[in-house]
Design an enzyme around this catalytic site. Structure first.
Site, short mmCIF file in Angstrom:
data_model
loop_
_atom_site.label_atom_id
_atom_site.label_comp_id
_atom_site.label_asym_id
_atom_site.label_seq_id
_atom_site.Cartn_x
_atom_site.Cartn_y
_atom_site.Cartn_z
N VAL A 1 36.25 39.82 47.64
CA VAL A 1 34.88 39.32 47.44
C VAL A 1 34.80 38.78 46.02
O VAL A 1 34.99 39.52 45.05
CB VAL A 1 33.84 40.44 47.66
N GLN A 25 41.68 41.11 45.39
CA GLN A 25 40.24 40.80 45.41
C GLN A 25 39.90 39.99 46.66
O GLN A 25 40.54 38.98 46.96
CB GLN A 25 39.84 40.01 44.15
N ASP A 61 30.64 51.60 49.15
CA ASP A 61 31.55 50.67 49.81
C ASP A 61 31.55 50.94 51.32
O ASP A 61 31.59 52.09 51.76
CB ASP A 61 32.96 50.84 49.24
N HIS A 100 33.10 43.07 40.72
CA HIS A 100 32.65 44.42 41.08
C HIS A 100 33.63 45.45 40.55
O HIS A 100 34.83 45.23 40.49
CB HIS A 100 32.49 44.57 42.59
N ASN A 149 39.71 44.54 40.84
CA ASN A 149 40.74 43.64 41.34
C ASN A 149 40.39 42.23 40.89
O ASN A 149 39.31 41.72 41.21
CB ASN A 149 40.80 43.71 42.87
N HIS A 166 35.02 49.17 41.31
CA HIS A 166 35.13 50.24 42.30
C HIS A 166 35.11 51.56 41.54
O HIS A 166 35.94 51.79 40.66
CB HIS A 166 36.46 50.17 43.05
P1 AMP Z 1 37.86 43.81 46.55
O1 AMP Z 1 38.99 43.89 47.55
O2 AMP Z 1 38.19 44.37 45.21
O3 AMP Z 1 37.29 42.40 46.48
O4 AMP Z 1 36.74 44.76 47.12
C1 AMP Z 1 35.74 44.34 47.98
C2 AMP Z 1 35.13 45.58 48.56
O5 AMP Z 1 33.89 45.25 49.15
C3 AMP Z 1 35.96 46.24 49.66
O6 AMP Z 1 36.29 47.57 49.27
C4 AMP Z 1 35.06 46.20 50.87
O7 AMP Z 1 35.17 47.34 51.68
C5 AMP Z 1 33.68 46.10 50.24
N1 AMP Z 1 32.65 45.49 51.06
C6 AMP Z 1 32.72 44.33 51.75
N2 AMP Z 1 31.57 44.07 52.37
C7 AMP Z 1 30.73 45.10 52.07
C8 AMP Z 1 29.38 45.43 52.41
N3 AMP Z 1 28.65 44.64 53.19
N4 AMP Z 1 28.85 46.57 51.92
C9 AMP Z 1 29.59 47.38 51.14
N5 AMP Z 1 30.85 47.13 50.76
C10 AMP Z 1 31.42 46.01 51.23
#
Ligand code: AMP
Length: 111
Positions: free
Chosen positions: A93, A91, A29, A97, A84, A99
């Site tokens: 993205v 969430q 991450d 995924h 999430n 974590h």
């Molecule tokens: P969520 O909030 O559960 O959707 O988690 C999305 C995660 O993606 C967050 O912890 C971000 O830090 C991570 N993230 C976003 N962009 C990138 C990236 N380019 N490379 C690695 N992690 C990322």
């Protein structure tokens, strides 16, 4: 519209990959909340866990096993898995995924 994780799968943007196979990818991450913070994502785009259907069962199981494997390879004593689901749960993205979080004491309940 392509998510940032789809761009990582497609090789359009870089990621610090720790594992890859035909079904999934795991990478660090970019905003780690712990010494170990790895994301495990399916290559097949599922926007969020609540969009998953019965046909996704084997893939979801595989993601859990890969999470377990990367945690072991990181030498974690224990770890936490977080999914999430939806903006209300944090969430950001919309490509499913997991974590994998560890390497420091983890408190309960989470925030
Ligand atoms: P969520 O909030 O559960 O959707 O988690 C999305 C995660 O993606 C967050 O912890 C971000 O830090 C991570 N993230 C976003 N962009 C990138 C990236 N380019 N490379 C690695 N992690 C990322």
């Amino acid at each position: 519209m392509s998510t940032i994780f789809q761009k990582i799968i497609d090789g359009e943007i870089p990621a610090d990959k720790v594992y890859e196979d035909s079904q999934c990818l795991a990478f660090r991450d970019i905003n780690a909340v712990a010494p170990c913070h790895i994301l495990v994502i399916p290559k097949r785009p599922i926007a969020r866990l609540s969009d998953a259907v019965e046909e996704d069962a084997a893939l979801l199981g595989h993601l859990l096993l890969v999470a377990n494997q990367v945690a072991a390879e990181e030498g974690l004593e224990g770890y936490r898995l977080v999914i999430n689901d939806g903006a209300a749960a944090g969430q950001t993205v919309f490509h499913l995924h997991l974590h994998v979080i560890g390497g420091r004491p983890l408190h309960w309940p989470p925030g």
